[in-house]
Design a protein around this motif. Structure first.
Motif, short mmCIF file in Angstrom:
data_model
loop_
_atom_site.label_atom_id
_atom_site.label_comp_id
_atom_site.label_asym_id
_atom_site.label_seq_id
_atom_site.Cartn_x
_atom_site.Cartn_y
_atom_site.Cartn_z
N ASP A 18 -40.91 50.45 48.72
CA ASP A 18 -41.11 51.85 48.35
C ASP A 18 -42.25 52.48 49.15
OD1 ASP A 18 -40.56 54.17 46.96
OD2 ASP A 18 -41.89 53.67 45.30
N GLY A 19 -42.13 53.76 49.42
CA GLY A 19 -43.23 54.50 50.03
C GLY A 19 -42.94 55.04 51.42
N ARG A 22 -43.65 58.94 51.59
CA ARG A 22 -45.08 59.28 51.53
C ARG A 22 -45.79 58.84 52.82
NH1 ARG A 22 -46.11 56.35 46.25
NH2 ARG A 22 -43.96 55.69 46.64
N ARG A 69 -30.48 61.75 45.82
CA ARG A 69 -31.34 62.39 46.83
C ARG A 69 -30.55 63.42 47.63
NH1 ARG A 69 -35.81 58.14 49.00
NH2 ARG A 69 -36.40 57.38 46.94
#
Ligand code: IPE
Ligand code: IPE
Ligand code: MG
Length: 250
Positions: A18-19, A22, A69
């Motif tokens: 995850d990430g 970001r 999404r």
């Protein structure tokens, strides 16, 4: 930095990667750039897992909830997956890595399915490391499809019967579950298989998860006392065995 001694290495490591979004935002780029850079991190993590002697590495690439999404992001991800599976499989095969995929295959595009099936077929006999990619995966889906198979087989539902029908049926339970990106949740990953996993959360965003970060997770795992519901014997810290049903599959 000392490396983790071999006996304390987990057999099965699962990662919620995850990430990416970001990470991209932090670099002033659009989200899909994060997915592309995250792909390189996957390659490095597989290489690390092989070097360190893990038996199974399961990677959460796309959850069933990720279909919600924006369409453009989903399209880019699916294209990246198909391209990566096609491009990487020869190198993985040369390293004796077995590739397989778990998840519902009903919504995946034919080109992606074809790349997945070809990769599985080519690497089926490899034994150095098993890399399991969870794509269109959900832990609840996995448990439900296993329960449905029990019904279809006319077998009463029991932990053993469900375990034997999960998408991971011939794999050991997860020993260490890592989540990058700072969130402390499972997001519908291997809900059943991680029942007794050690959970490791790091704030490092997936594209930045390098060998040192992976090594830190292994070192933390080696320090854990696993009890599986039992009580440690006097004078012993880590010598408790897995329950019989789990150990049988390990
Ligand atoms: C994980 O990174 C990749 C997938 C879920 C496909 P994210 O895309 O969730 O990145 P963040 O969490 O928004 O930063
Ligand atoms: C989990 O990440 C799924 C994958 C890494 C493939 P998400 O970014 O989708 O999880 P949530 O939405 O933050 O729980
Ligand atoms: Mg995320």
């Amino acid at each position: 930095m000392p490396v983790v001694p071999a006996p304390a290495i987990p057999q099965h490591v699962a990662i919620v990667m995850d990430g990416n979004g970001r990470w991209a935002a932090g670099h002033g780029r659009i989200r899909t750039v994060g997915h592309r850079v995250g792909g390189a991190t996957v390659r490095a993590a597989i290489e690390f897992a092989r070097q360190r002697g893990l038996r199974v590495l399961t990677l959460y690439a796309f959850s069933q909830e990720n279909w919600s999404r924006p369409e453009a992001e989903v399209r880019v991800l699916m294209r990246l997956f198909a391209r990566a599976f096609r491009q990487e499989v020869a190198a993985l095969h040369a390293q004796q890595v077995r590739l397989r995929f778990i998840g519902a295959r009903t919504r995946l595009r034919p080109a992606l399915l074809q790349a997945m099936e070809a990769a599985e077929a080519l690497t089926v006999d490899n034994t150095a490391l098993e890399v399991v990619i969870a794509i269109d995966y959900g832990g609840q889906w996995d448990i439900c499809q296993a329960a449905q198979r029990c019904a279809d087989d006319g077998i009463p539902v029991s932990p053993e019967a469900v375990t034997a029908r999960l998408s991971t049926r011939d794999l050991p339970d997860v020993d260490l579950l890592i989540r990058t990106g700072g969130e402390r949740r499972l997001s519908n990953f291997l809900l059943w298989q991680a029942a007794y996993a050690e959970l490791y959360f790091t704030d490092i965003l997936w594209p930045a998860f390098d060998h040192a970060a992976f090594e830190a997770a292994l070192r933390w795992f080696a320090s854990r006392e696993r009890r599986f519901g039992a009580v440690p014997c006097a004078g012993s810290s880590t010598a408790i065995a897995r329950p019989a049903a789990r150990a049988a599959r390990a």
